[in-house]
Motif scaffolding. Structure first.
Motif, short mmCIF file in Angstrom:
data_model
loop_
_atom_site.label_atom_id
_atom_site.label_comp_id
_atom_site.label_asym_id
_atom_site.label_seq_id
_atom_site.Cartn_x
_atom_site.Cartn_y
_atom_site.Cartn_z
N HIS A 98 -8.93 0.58 -0.52
CA HIS A 98 -9.75 0.20 0.30
C HIS A 98 -11.12 0.84 0.70
O HIS A 98 -12.06 0.42 0.88
CB HIS A 98 -9.21 -0.11 1.84
CG HIS A 98 -7.73 -0.98 2.02
ND1 HIS A 98 -7.40 -2.20 1.97
CD2 HIS A 98 -6.26 -0.96 1.41
CE1 HIS A 98 -6.25 -2.87 1.79
NE2 HIS A 98 -5.56 -1.51 1.67
N THR A 124 0.81 -1.54 -0.13
CA THR A 124 -0.10 -0.12 0.07
C THR A 124 0.76 1.04 0.11
O THR A 124 0.68 2.49 -1.15
CB THR A 124 -0.92 -0.09 1.04
OG1 THR A 124 -1.83 -1.19 1.49
CG2 THR A 124 -2.03 1.26 1.53
N ASP A 176 -5.93 -0.96 -5.34
CA ASP A 176 -5.59 -1.83 -3.47
C ASP A 176 -6.19 -2.89 -3.14
O ASP A 176 -7.60 -2.15 -2.56
CB ASP A 176 -4.87 -0.90 -2.47
CG ASP A 176 -4.13 -1.11 -1.55
OD1 ASP A 176 -3.78 -2.65 -1.08
OD2 ASP A 176 -3.30 -0.73 -0.28
N GLU A 177 -6.34 -4.24 -3.81
CA GLU A 177 -7.19 -5.18 -3.09
C GLU A 177 -8.56 -4.48 -3.68
O GLU A 177 -9.46 -4.74 -2.68
CB GLU A 177 -7.31 -5.88 -2.08
CG GLU A 177 -6.22 -5.65 -1.33
CD GLU A 177 -5.29 -5.72 0.35
OE1 GLU A 177 -6.92 -6.40 0.58
OE2 GLU A 177 -4.24 -6.10 0.65
MG LIG Z 1 -2.23 -3.38 2.15
#
Ligand SMILES: [Mg+2]
Ligand SMILES: Nc1ncnc2c1ncn2[C@@H]1O[C@H](COP(=O)(O)OP(=O)(O)OP(=O)(O)O)[C@@H](O)[C@H]1O
Lengths: 237, 226
Positions: A81, A41, A157-158
């Motif tokens: 996120h 991240t 990011d994810e």
């Molecule tokens: Mg992360």
């Protein structure tokens, strides 16, 4: 497209990124894997100009991160996120706001907003405040927000976390068409299968540097699992 | 004012007027402060005329803290501040946009407070000339307050106890530079014996408004960096 050399980032005494090198050619879809706390991240935040590196050079689309932050921001889209959208504003108001911040004119903006609402399956929620949306719907809005200004690079990011299978498929379809349009994608994920399925290249970030990079075509799910496990075993030693 | 700043200010106001959370807190708080002053002082203390200027500015500044704090804490809580940072263009536009939306909210509450004051204190604010000067003093004082307050609110956004940190840091910065000259000027404008010259105070307020805003423009980039 993205060139990173000797990137170092410290938070206090902790070296989070430690001389990281990475090159992502234009039009590549890169998946980055790595354990919790490895610095994934942090790397993305630096690329997005949200955090300042301590040393190293980074260029994105030819722009130097150290002095051309505004130019870099205008060519990247970021999904993180949290959705980065305003709860009090409706879905379409959020998209209009961000579109205008990126300099879209009124005519082009409306068409772009409609197009994104349709392609992400949000059209029927366009006039709802984003705070009442379910998590997956809000994530779709976050993806639309990241795409509104037609970026050339997507930093994710994810992005699949919290999405149901249908929304996940919508995201995959959106990412594929982004890549087909010549876009470059950097995606962080803990889902090895998903990362492999989407990407051309795979990279493993361990302890603040790239431990290994491979072409996605040269491995399969089992091979990838093995690679990850052997890196992780070395990491603990 | 760059268009990014206007867009951010318009977005802030649109979101605020949809829920009116901050605005309602500010209005209720103002009425409470004014009522407290109304009943805490009696004719023996010199009456409303003595108290009114201080009461007004204390109301303005304390109610204003709500607006300054909410302006950034809302972005922080929804993590939307990141998305503002992701926009191209200079980051000082964020400062200017936040400053503008807070200024507009606070000015609305100030107008309301002045009217409330006139009602509860049965106070006569006098003719158009006095009101015009009062407006000049209020606008300049508010500009300086919002100018420095927006910077400090951005600084304290990431700290614990940010609601306390903001007034603790802002009040010392504005007591001598804004509150004192503004109270003096307001007292002169509203003086029972007729209006006295407020040129000196107005110049002081203007100077500090400019100093604070310029300093904030120079510093803003650094205070929001990670
Ligand atoms: Mg992360
Ligand atoms: N703002 C910050 N201040 C201090 N330390 C930080 C900060 N942000 C990240 N770190 C530290 O940097 C390290 C790397 O964090 P990062 O979020 O980049 O990891 P990650 O690879 O994304 O992990 P995960 O898989 O859990 O998301 C962690 O040890 C974290 O505690």
């Amino acid at each position: 497209m993205i060139e990173i050399k000797g990137l170092t980032k410290r938070y206090g005494n902790r070296k989070v990124l430690n001389g990281l090198d990475l090159s992502v050619p234009a039009g590549t879809f890169l998946s980055i894997f790595g354990p919790n706390g490895a610095g994934k991240t942090t790397l993305l935040k630096i690329l997005a100009t949200l955090a300042r590196p301590n040393s190293g050079t980074v260029t994105v689309d030819g722009w130097d991160l150290a002095k051309d932050g505004a130019e870099i921001r205008s060519v990247i889209g970021v999904v993180s996120h949290s959705p980065f959208v305003y709860g009090e504003l409706t879905v379409e108001e959020n998209l209009r706001f961000f579109g205008r911040l990126f300099g879209l004119g009124p005519a082009g903006l409306e068409a772009r907003v409609r197009e994104l609402l349709d392609s992400l399956g949000l059209a029927h929620r366009a006039r709802d405040r984003s705070e009442i949306l379910s998590r997956g719907m809000r994530q779709r809005l976050a993806i639309a927000r990241a795409l509104v200004h037609r970026p050339r690079v997507l930093l994710l990011d994810e992005p699949h976390v919290g999405l149901d299978p249908k929304a996940s498929a919508v995201l995959d379809r959106t990412l594929r068409s982004f890549k087909d349009g010549g876009g470059t994608v950097v995606m962080i994920t803990h889902d090895l299968a998903k990362g492999l399925e989407m990407a051309d290249r795979l990279a493993f970030l361990f302890r603040g540097r790239m431990a290994r990079e491979v072409e996605a075509a040269r491995t399969d799910a089992a091979g990838l699992r093995q690679m990850y496990d052997s890196l992780a075993a070395g990491d603990n030693a | 004012m760059p268009s990014t700043a206007l867009l951010i200010a318009a977005k802030d106001l649109r979101a605020e007027f949809r829920t009116k959370r901050t605005l309602n807190s500010m209005l209720i708080f103002s009425v409470m402060v004014i009522l407290a002053f109304r009943f805490a002082f009696t004719a023996g203390d010199g009456g409303p005329a003595m108290v009114a200027p201080s009461a007004l500015w204390i109301t303005f500044i304390l109610a204003g803290m709500f607006a300054l704090s909410a302006s950034f804490s809302k972005e922080k809580d929804q993590e939307t501040f990141q998305s503002l940072l992701l926009c191209p263009g200079s980051r000082t536009s964020i400062y200017l946009g936040k400053m503008l939306s807070s200024f507009i909210l606070i000015t609305m509450v100030e107008l309301f407070s002045i009217v409330a004051m006139a009602v509860f204190f049965e106070y006569d604010f006098g003719g158009p000339e006095r009101l015009a000067w009062l407006a000049v003093v209020v606008v300049l004082g508010t500009l300086g307050f919002v100018g420095v307050g927006t910077l400090v609110a951005a600084m304290t956004m990431n700290t614990q106890m940010r609601e306390v940190m903001l007034p603790v840091l802002v009040l010392p910065l504005v007591v001598f530079t804004i509150i004192m000259p503004a109270v003096t000027a307001t007292a002169k404008v509203l003086g029972e014996a007729g209006m006295a010259d407020v040129g000196a105070e107005v110049r002081l307020l203007l100077t500090f408004a400019l100093v604070y805003i310029i300093a904030a423009l120079l510093l803003f980039d650094y205070v929001i960096e990670e």
